[in-house]
Design a protein around this motif. Sequence first.
Motif, PDB file in Angstrom:
ATOM      1  N   PHE A   1     116.952   8.038  30.317  1.00 56.22           N
ATOM      2  CA  PHE A   1     118.361   8.214  30.666  1.00 56.22           C
ATOM      3  C   PHE A   1     118.482   8.896  32.026  1.00 56.22           C
ATOM      4  N   ARG A   2     117.680   9.937  32.243  1.00 53.96           N
ATOM      5  CA  ARG A   2     117.767  10.679  33.504  1.00 53.96           C
ATOM      6  C   ARG A   2     117.214   9.877  34.673  1.00 53.96           C
ATOM      7  N   ASP A   3     116.338   8.930  34.391  1.00 50.18           N
ATOM      8  CA  ASP A   3     115.737   8.140  35.460  1.00 50.18           C
ATOM      9  C   ASP A   3     116.540   6.885  35.784  1.00 50.18           C
ATOM     10  N   LEU A   4     117.249   6.341  34.803  1.00 49.35           N
ATOM     11  CA  LEU A   4     117.920   5.054  34.986  1.00 49.35           C
ATOM     12  C   LEU A   4     119.444   5.142  34.931  1.00 49.35           C
ATOM     13  N   ALA A   5     119.973   5.685  33.855  1.00 49.34           N
ATOM     14  CA  ALA A   5     121.425   5.655  33.655  1.00 49.34           C
ATOM     15  C   ALA A   5     122.150   6.741  34.440  1.00 49.34           C
ATOM     16  N   LEU A   6     121.642   7.964  34.357  1.00 47.85           N
ATOM     17  CA  LEU A   6     122.333   9.098  34.976  1.00 47.85           C
ATOM     18  C   LEU A   6     122.468   8.962  36.492  1.00 47.85           C
ATOM     19  N   PRO A   7     121.432   8.528  37.229  1.00 48.23           N
ATOM     20  CA  PRO A   7     121.608   8.383  38.675  1.00 48.23           C
ATOM     21  C   PRO A   7     122.742   7.438  39.064  1.00 48.23           C
TER      22      PRO A   7
ATOM     23  N   LEU B   1     125.558  15.591  32.086  1.00 50.94           N
ATOM     24  CA  LEU B   1     126.851  14.928  32.246  1.00 50.94           C
ATOM     25  C   LEU B   1     127.908  15.887  32.780  1.00 50.94           C
ATOM     26  N   CYS B   2     127.810  17.166  32.407  1.00 46.50           N
ATOM     27  CA  CYS B   2     128.749  18.160  32.919  1.00 46.50           C
ATOM     28  C   CYS B   2     128.557  18.397  34.415  1.00 46.50           C
TER      29      CYS B   2
END
Length: 292
Positions: free
Chosen positions: A202-208, A245-246
């Motif tokens: 998630f941190r490598d793909l979606a969050l960016p 997310l915050c």
Amino acid sequence: MWIMRQAGRYLPEYHQAKGNHDFFECCRSPEIASTLTLQPIERYDGLLDAAIIFSDILVVPQALGMEVRMVDGVGPQFPHPLRSPSDEQYSQIMEKEVDVLKELGYVMDAITLTRKKLDGRVPLYGFSGAPWTLLCYMVEGGGSKMFIQSKTWVFRYRKEAKALLRKISEVVVEYLAQQVVAGAQILQVFDSWAGELGPREFRDLALPELRWISAHLPKRIRELGEEVVPLVVFAKGAWYALEDLCESGYDVVGLDWLHDPAEAVKIARGRVVLQGNADPGVYMGARGRSRK
């Protein structure tokens, strides 16, 4: 209390207005889309705080050149999903210069028409799917339980997946910015399949990409001569990512029923507005239940 639902197929007036049109025909008709958007507002006059434009997250893959059909009793279907970066369709998508107003102008027309009809009664939401969720649909060919194709892209074609995600993000930014020009007063990004990724992925793909959207969207809105509107992100199932997310650049973070509200408030520490958390299935046990 947060109830997020478009004009529902549970309403008899929905079926009357829809008539013999298929789902995407309704989305492409500003008059029908506007009518369907307003139905809950009019039925529950004074009880709802906002309207959300009647559309679908999969209009973005359509704008990228993919065919999407809505099959009754099945849901959205892509006759020709992206199975690998070697697919000719992948190159076509990556090379396409998307004219958002040409491809999705009907959404903007529906927003403008709906704002006029609302006449200030409640604010109007615009929205888009998040890049990761849209990629899932594009490679799976529809909904999925196992997300085998999506995970194949994550672990076998990660470089190409990241390139595709950024391409989607670029279209999403322009799409949402044009919705503001058309009259949307708040924007929501739905990452419905975020929970299919583990914390690292998630941190490598979606969050960016969520951060890229929140960083570039306000700039684009200002370039178009409009004031920036509140931005909402809803990453369903990504309970582990609330801290991230915050700090992702959004004004509001939506919670699903996997979050403990009290714990979420502690994590958020007033940095964002929190909304949501109700399990939509709770009403299944409410009807006819004895009260003591």
